[in-house]
Design a protein around this motif. Structure first.
Motif, short mmCIF file in Angstrom:
data_model
loop_
_atom_site.label_atom_id
_atom_site.label_comp_id
_atom_site.label_asym_id
_atom_site.label_seq_id
_atom_site.Cartn_x
_atom_site.Cartn_y
_atom_site.Cartn_z
N ASN A 162 0.84 -1.19 0.00
CA ASN A 162 0.00 0.00 0.00
C ASN A 162 0.88 1.25 0.00
OD1 ASN A 162 -2.87 -0.74 0.10
ND2 ASN A 162 -2.30 -1.81 1.97
N GLU A 192 -6.20 3.90 -2.86
CA GLU A 192 -7.11 2.79 -2.60
C GLU A 192 -6.38 1.66 -1.86
OE1 GLU A 192 -10.22 0.00 -5.14
OE2 GLU A 192 -8.93 1.41 -6.16
N LYS A 233 -5.08 -1.92 -0.86
CA LYS A 233 -4.77 -3.10 -1.67
C LYS A 233 -4.55 -4.30 -0.77
CE LYS A 233 -2.57 -0.16 -5.07
NZ LYS A 233 -1.30 0.33 -5.55
N THR A 250 -6.55 -4.64 -5.80
CA THR A 250 -7.34 -3.67 -5.06
C THR A 250 -8.55 -4.39 -4.46
OG1 THR A 250 -8.69 -3.09 -6.97
CG2 THR A 250 -6.67 -1.80 -6.62
N GLU A 251 -9.23 -3.72 -3.54
CA GLU A 251 -10.41 -4.33 -2.93
C GLU A 251 -11.49 -4.59 -3.96
OE1 GLU A 251 -11.69 -1.99 0.38
OE2 GLU A 251 -10.09 -2.75 1.67
N LYS A 252 -11.64 -3.67 -4.93
CA LYS A 252 -12.65 -3.85 -5.97
C LYS A 252 -12.34 -5.08 -6.82
CE LYS A 252 -13.81 1.02 -6.37
NZ LYS A 252 -13.77 2.21 -7.21
#
Length: 94
Positions: free
Chosen positions: A51, A67, A69, A79-81
């Motif tokens: 990160n 964002e 990670k 990434t979280e997405k």
């Protein structure tokens, strides 16, 4: 060892940040005694390497920029997405 901290007052009577042996910036004393240090308050090393962390001097802690990670067991950083999309895609393939 003495782990007391003292409180300073400025000329206007307001309290300033503490200083002394219990100040988290004096980390060598904590290491000597074996007291664990919160990774977010340990300025010597970042909480993780995948990160984007920056040290904030006024708050005396690491701040995450960008964002969040995740690092997977195979070493891949997502990434979280991306992680959520991977879970949704895999759960639909039963």
């Amino acid at each position: 060892m003495n782990f007391r901290s003292t409180i300073r007052e400025n000329k206007h009577g307001k309290e300033e940040p503490t200083y002394g042996a219990s100040d988290p910036t004096n980390l060598r004393n904590f290491d000597k005694v074996g007291i664990p240090i919160d990774p977010m308050k340990d300025r010597r090393k970042k909480p993780d390497n995948h990160n984007n962390w920056r040290w904030n001097d006024s708050q005396k802690k690491w701040i995450l920029h960008g964002e969040p990670k995740l690092k997977l067991s195979n070493g891949r950083v997502v990434t979280e997405k991306e992680w959520q999309r991977m879970l949704i895609n895999r759960s639909g393939k039963t």
